[in-house]
Enzyme design. Sequence first.
Site, PDB file in Angstrom:
ATOM      1  N   TYR A  34       0.854  -1.190   0.000  1.00 30.88           N
ATOM      2  CA  TYR A  34       0.000   0.000   0.000  1.00 30.88           C
ATOM      3  C   TYR A  34       0.886   1.235   0.000  1.00 30.88           C
ATOM      4  CZ  TYR A  34       1.132   0.476   4.974  1.00 30.88           C
ATOM      5  OH  TYR A  34       1.799   0.624   6.165  1.00 30.88           O
ATOM      6  N   THR A  64       5.431  -1.400   7.031  1.00 32.70           N
ATOM      7  CA  THR A  64       5.864  -2.156   5.866  1.00 32.70           C
ATOM      8  C   THR A  64       6.018  -1.300   4.618  1.00 32.70           C
ATOM      9  OG1 THR A  64       3.573  -2.727   5.325  1.00 32.70           O
ATOM     10  CG2 THR A  64       4.808  -4.261   6.727  1.00 32.70           C
ATOM     11  N   ARG A  69      10.931  -5.203  14.356  1.00 29.37           N
ATOM     12  CA  ARG A  69       9.576  -5.707  14.139  1.00 29.37           C
ATOM     13  C   ARG A  69       9.600  -6.809  13.087  1.00 29.37           C
ATOM     14  NH1 ARG A  69       4.247  -2.716  11.550  1.00 29.37           N
ATOM     15  NH2 ARG A  69       2.730  -3.422  13.106  1.00 29.37           N
ATOM     16  N   ASP A  77      -1.620   4.160  17.023  1.00 31.74           N
ATOM     17  CA  ASP A  77      -1.434   3.621  15.667  1.00 31.74           C
ATOM     18  C   ASP A  77      -1.544   4.724  14.612  1.00 31.74           C
ATOM     19  OD1 ASP A  77      -0.776   1.487  13.900  1.00 31.74           O
ATOM     20  OD2 ASP A  77      -2.868   1.349  13.279  1.00 31.74           O
ATOM     21  N   ASN A 103      -3.836   1.942   5.835  1.00 29.55           N
ATOM     22  CA  ASN A 103      -4.663   0.916   5.162  1.00 29.55           C
ATOM     23  C   ASN A 103      -5.933   0.544   5.909  1.00 29.55           C
ATOM     24  OD1 ASN A 103      -3.688  -1.719   6.680  1.00 29.55           O
ATOM     25  ND2 ASN A 103      -1.798  -0.815   5.946  1.00 29.55           N
TER      26      ASN A 103
END
Length: 295
Positions: A45, A73, A120, A245, A250
Amino acid sequence: MDAGWLPFHPTPTRPAFTPPSGAVDAHCHVFGPGDRFPYAPERKYTPCDAGAAQLFALRDFLGFSRNVVVQATCHGTDNRAMVDALEQSGGRARGVATVDAGITDGELAALHAAGVRGVRFNYVKRLVEPRPDTYYHGIVERIAALGWHVVVYFEAADLAEKWDFFTSLPTIVVVDHMGRPDLTRSPDGPEFAPFLRFMERDNIWCKVTCPERLSKSGPPTYDDFVPFARTVVERFPDRVLWGTDWPHPNLNMVGHMPDDGWLVDMIPRLAPTPAVRQALLVDNPMRLYWPEEVA
């Protein structure tokens, strides 16, 4: 930004709940700006740009003092945007990096000097292609020497398969988003029981985060999230963390972008006493990320 990905809330509500002095938002991200810190070619994304200045403005607005910035990511193993945020924070942010097996000792040392304190490992297959356990073991052996911990992100159904690997790790292991439980079930039922057994291990920590990702009942109260998070907080008060967060990447699958003020106002429902809130928001993240400042 890809069509369909929602931008973060532009005008969050000022929360009614005031966090205790020194509170830490222990799970947030920075993205780009893409013209300065390009997104990874292999990303699943492309988020909206959401940089350090915007993150720190939100921190102050919500009444927090510090951040833990987690590499996401979309930036792959290029940690420059995250490190830039740490360097701009004046010591008020720590980081969790994503690294590959080829990282050098010098590069690890530079990340540590910038404020990185963990790596992570993401196992959510719609976001990444997970590697074999041996690959991750090689990384863990190297970061353990720095005193870092491991953050793991997985779906609830994956815990059984990864149990032996996760429990073999010599570091603290921090689970993102309670291992993504099915909130249509009971927190006292057999579906969530394996995760609670996992949490009984002394080196396992948990982030009680992301109701906006997990809830079926929805905003602004996310009522189905509360009993799961409260169960974890009350059973393991010295090994839980909380975070926004932000900027909530996404979330097109959910269909709404949360108001960060709503998320902060949930905290007293997850941690019902001042002592538990102090542990969740201050004592635990300080012990994990700023141990040198803990008496």
